[in-house]
Design an enzyme around this catalytic site. Structure first.
Site, PDB file in Angstrom:
ATOM      1  N   SER A  26       0.835  -1.215   0.000  1.00 44.73           N
ATOM      2  CA  SER A  26       0.000   0.000   0.000  1.00 44.73           C
ATOM      3  C   SER A  26       0.861   1.254   0.000  1.00 44.73           C
ATOM      4  O   SER A  26       1.949   1.275   0.584  1.00 44.73           O
ATOM      5  CB  SER A  26      -0.876  -0.004   1.257  1.00 44.73           C
ATOM      6  OG  SER A  26      -1.489   1.252   1.458  1.00 44.73           O
ATOM      7  N   TYR A  38      -2.008   5.590  -4.111  1.00 44.51           N
ATOM      8  CA  TYR A  38      -2.909   6.712  -3.865  1.00 44.51           C
ATOM      9  C   TYR A  38      -2.190   7.934  -4.406  1.00 44.51           C
ATOM     10  O   TYR A  38      -1.016   8.160  -4.076  1.00 44.51           O
ATOM     11  CB  TYR A  38      -3.169   6.902  -2.370  1.00 44.51           C
ATOM     12  CG  TYR A  38      -4.183   5.939  -1.788  1.00 44.51           C
ATOM     13  CD1 TYR A  38      -5.426   5.772  -2.393  1.00 44.51           C
ATOM     14  CD2 TYR A  38      -3.912   5.213  -0.638  1.00 44.51           C
ATOM     15  CE1 TYR A  38      -6.365   4.893  -1.867  1.00 44.51           C
ATOM     16  CE2 TYR A  38      -4.842   4.328  -0.102  1.00 44.51           C
ATOM     17  CZ  TYR A  38      -6.065   4.183  -0.728  1.00 44.51           C
ATOM     18  OH  TYR A  38      -6.983   3.307  -0.210  1.00 44.51           O
ATOM     19  N   THR A  47      -5.714   2.823  -7.012  1.00 50.10           N
ATOM     20  CA  THR A  47      -6.980   2.702  -6.283  1.00 50.10           C
ATOM     21  C   THR A  47      -7.813   3.953  -6.530  1.00 50.10           C
ATOM     22  O   THR A  47      -7.371   5.071  -6.274  1.00 50.10           O
ATOM     23  CB  THR A  47      -6.709   2.498  -4.778  1.00 50.10           C
ATOM     24  OG1 THR A  47      -5.957   1.289  -4.631  1.00 50.10           O
ATOM     25  CG2 THR A  47      -7.998   2.386  -3.985  1.00 50.10           C
ATOM     26  N   LYS A  89      -8.167  -0.300  -9.459  1.00 42.43           N
ATOM     27  CA  LYS A  89      -8.837  -1.019  -8.357  1.00 42.43           C
ATOM     28  C   LYS A  89      -9.979  -0.187  -7.787  1.00 42.43           C
ATOM     29  O   LYS A  89      -9.759   0.954  -7.367  1.00 42.43           O
ATOM     30  CB  LYS A  89      -7.815  -1.317  -7.251  1.00 42.43           C
ATOM     31  CG  LYS A  89      -8.413  -1.961  -6.001  1.00 42.43           C
ATOM     32  CD  LYS A  89      -7.313  -2.387  -5.032  1.00 42.43           C
ATOM     33  CE  LYS A  89      -7.836  -2.992  -3.753  1.00 42.43           C
ATOM     34  NZ  LYS A  89      -8.271  -1.978  -2.787  1.00 42.43           N
ATOM     35  N   HIS A 103     -13.547  -2.099  -1.914  1.00 42.63           N
ATOM     36  CA  HIS A 103     -12.604  -1.681  -0.869  1.00 42.63           C
ATOM     37  C   HIS A 103     -12.927  -2.353   0.469  1.00 42.63           C
ATOM     38  O   HIS A 103     -12.805  -1.762   1.543  1.00 42.63           O
ATOM     39  CB  HIS A 103     -12.641  -0.158  -0.726  1.00 42.63           C
ATOM     40  CG  HIS A 103     -11.322   0.458  -0.298  1.00 42.63           C
ATOM     41  ND1 HIS A 103     -10.495   1.120  -1.172  1.00 42.63           N
ATOM     42  CD2 HIS A 103     -10.713   0.520   0.893  1.00 42.63           C
ATOM     43  CE1 HIS A 103      -9.433   1.566  -0.515  1.00 42.63           C
ATOM     44  NE2 HIS A 103      -9.541   1.204   0.744  1.00 42.63           N
TER      45      HIS A 103
HETATM   46  C1  FNR Z   1      -7.754  -1.943   2.924  1.00 43.11           C
HETATM   47  N1  FNR Z   1      -7.848  -1.777   1.553  1.00 43.11           N
HETATM   48  C2  FNR Z   1      -6.953  -0.927   0.921  1.00 43.11           C
HETATM   49  N2  FNR Z   1      -6.986  -0.807  -0.436  1.00 43.11           N
HETATM   50  C3  FNR Z   1      -6.093  -0.011  -1.058  1.00 43.11           C
HETATM   51  O1  FNR Z   1      -6.130   0.075  -2.285  1.00 43.11           O
HETATM   52  N3  FNR Z   1      -5.128   0.653  -0.350  1.00 43.11           N
HETATM   53  C4  FNR Z   1      -5.045   0.577   0.997  1.00 43.11           C
HETATM   54  O2  FNR Z   1      -4.179   1.184   1.610  1.00 43.11           O
HETATM   55  C5  FNR Z   1      -6.001  -0.214   1.672  1.00 43.11           C
HETATM   56  N4  FNR Z   1      -5.993  -0.300   3.034  1.00 43.11           N
HETATM   57  C6  FNR Z   1      -6.814  -1.175   3.660  1.00 43.11           C
HETATM   58  C7  FNR Z   1      -6.714  -1.333   5.032  1.00 43.11           C
HETATM   59  C8  FNR Z   1      -7.494  -2.271   5.688  1.00 43.11           C
HETATM   60  C9  FNR Z   1      -7.363  -2.426   7.164  1.00 43.11           C
HETATM   61  C10 FNR Z   1      -8.419  -3.065   4.949  1.00 43.11           C
HETATM   62  C11 FNR Z   1      -9.269  -4.118   5.619  1.00 43.11           C
HETATM   63  C12 FNR Z   1      -8.543  -2.884   3.589  1.00 43.11           C
HETATM   64  C13 FNR Z   1      -8.794  -2.587   0.754  1.00 43.11           C
HETATM   65  C14 FNR Z   1      -8.168  -3.927   0.348  1.00 43.11           C
HETATM   66  O3  FNR Z   1      -7.181  -3.739  -0.631  1.00 43.11           O
HETATM   67  C15 FNR Z   1      -9.201  -4.881  -0.264  1.00 43.11           C
HETATM   68  O4  FNR Z   1      -9.915  -4.248  -1.300  1.00 43.11           O
HETATM   69  C16 FNR Z   1     -10.197  -5.450   0.748  1.00 43.11           C
HETATM   70  O5  FNR Z   1      -9.624  -5.572   2.019  1.00 43.11           O
HETATM   71  C17 FNR Z   1     -10.680  -6.813   0.272  1.00 43.11           C
HETATM   72  O6  FNR Z   1     -11.646  -7.315   1.102  1.00 43.11           O
HETATM   73  P1  FNR Z   1     -11.373  -8.410   2.289  1.00 43.11           P
HETATM   74  O7  FNR Z   1     -10.549  -9.525   1.699  1.00 43.11           O
HETATM   75  O8  FNR Z   1     -10.710  -7.682   3.390  1.00 43.11           O
HETATM   76  O9  FNR Z   1     -12.779  -8.833   2.606  1.00 43.11           O
HETATM   77  C1  LAC Z   2      -8.488   2.109   4.199  1.00 45.22           C
HETATM   78  C2  LAC Z   2      -7.503   2.764   3.331  1.00 45.22           C
HETATM   79  C3  LAC Z   2      -6.239   3.131   3.895  1.00 45.22           C
HETATM   80  O1  LAC Z   2      -9.388   1.464   3.670  1.00 45.22           O
HETATM   81  O2  LAC Z   2      -7.472   2.331   2.057  1.00 45.22           O
HETATM   82  O3  LAC Z   2      -8.415   2.276   5.442  1.00 45.22           O
END
Ligand code: FNR
Ligand code: LAC
Length: 342
Positions: A90, A114, A140, A209, A233
């Protein structure tokens, strides 16, 4: 984990309807297995951007791994490397792009972007990813602002100033940070032209994404994306949108013959992966299960989570009568009778 970080990892936006449905939607699909298929050899391999992958599981980009374990993203990436699972770092990582490459050299690494208001910072971080062997960029696009995360409001979740977040520091963040402070650094003016510019600047395949509709899938294709991650997300952004499972088929119908379509959200079991592949995904991303493994057991914990999921996938493919994952198609799934009326 302490309640603040735990709620941040576990939680979703609004009433968490999409968060819950992400898991439930895979369970609303029934499998249509075939029997008397030679299952001596199980081959879960897939291709993404024309490159072979030993299996279709990828570690989703998630922020702030130091909240789960002191070692942070290096632990996660090493465990991913040990199981041939690509690791997507990330932008909001607690280990920098260059440092992670040094600490997990074996892992196949992707970088999630980002775009900051300060485009100079974004240019530098992309250049570092290109220079240090990251194989793809994941742009994203579903975070012009952060969703309404009420668990975080209740807990007063904030990032301690002693936790290093290198890209945020470069973007000018100082002191204790709320998610709102973080969001304020992200550029909300981003539009589709960013995709082609990023692909041209980096020379890397760009995955968009956060697409949930065929309309946007078409725009991603026209903008020069190499692929799409159908994703909400993890239910953390706009509540009451479709799950990945329910949004996937229409996106595949629109662009699946021209772009690699990946999916995430609620993938917990081998059977979920089989269903995603049957609906036309080339690979799946897994978020929270990896974070829980990290919190419980660091590198070993993540490795165990990935091994369990991959073993479960092997059994599911074999019992579905699709030992070669690439042969799955939609005839392997149907709406389940237990899913209830529309
Ligand atoms: C995320 N996700 C996420 N996506 C992204 O593009 N950049 C990021 O920094 C983050 N940070 C993030 C933090 C936390 C704590 C979570 C739970 C999720 C989203 C992640 O990439 C993904 O789309 C989802 O987590 C997929 O779903 P599941 O497998 O958690 O159900
Ligand atoms: C989140 C970000 C950091 O879902 O993508 O918390």
């Amino acid at each position: 984990m302490p309640p603040g970080p735990h709620g941040y990892f576990a939680g979703g936006a609004g009433d968490e309807i999409t968060l819950r449905d992400n898991v439930a939607a895979w369970q609303r699909l029934a499998l249509r297995p075939r029997v008397m298929v030679d299952c001596t050899v199980c081959d879960p391999s897939t291709t993404v951007f024309g490159r072979p992958h030993r299996h279709p599981v990828i570690v989703a980009p998630t922020a702030f791994h130091a909240l789960a374990t002191e070692e942070g993203e290096a632990a996660t990436a090493r465990a991913a490397g040990a199981t041939d699972t690509p690791f997507c770092l990330s932008t909001l990582s607690t280990t920098g792009v260059v440092e992670l490459a040094a600490r997990a050299p074996e892992a196949k690494r992707w970088f999630q972007l980002y775009v900051f208001r300060d485009r100079g910072v974004t240019r530098e971080v992309v250049a570092a990813a290109v220079d240090h062997g990251y194989e793809a960029l994941v742009l994203t696009v579903d975070v012009p602002v952060f969703g309404t995360r009420e668990r975080d409001m209740r807990s007063g979740f904030a990032l301690d100033e002693n936790m290093p977040i290198p890209n945020l520091a470069a973007a000018g963040a100082r002191g204790t940070l709320s998610l709102k402070d973080v969001g304020a650094l992200i550029d909300p003016s981003l539009t589709w032209d960013a995709v082609g510019l990023l692909a041209a600047d980096s020379g890397l395949p760009v995955l968009v994404k956060g697409v949930l509709t065929p309309e946007d899938a078409r725009r991603a294709l026209d903008s020069g994306a190499a692929g799409i991650v159908v994703s909400n997300h993890g239910g953390r952004q706009l509540d009451t949108v479709l799950s990945g499972a329910d949004a996937l088929p229409a996106v595949v119908d629109q662009v699946g013959d021209q772009l690699d379509v990946l999916v995430d959200g609620g993938i917990r079991r081998g059977t979920d992966v089989v269903k995603a592949l049957a609906l036309g995904a080339r690979a799946v991303l897994v978020g929270r299960p990896v974070l829980w493994g990290l919190a419980v057991g660091g590198e070993e914990g993540v490795r165990r989570v990935l091994e369990l999921l991959l073993a479960d996938l092997g059994i599911a493919l074999t019992l579905a009568g699709a030992p070669r994952a690439a042969e799955l198609d939609r005839s392997w799934v149907q709406r389940a009778p237990w899913a209830g009326a529309d």
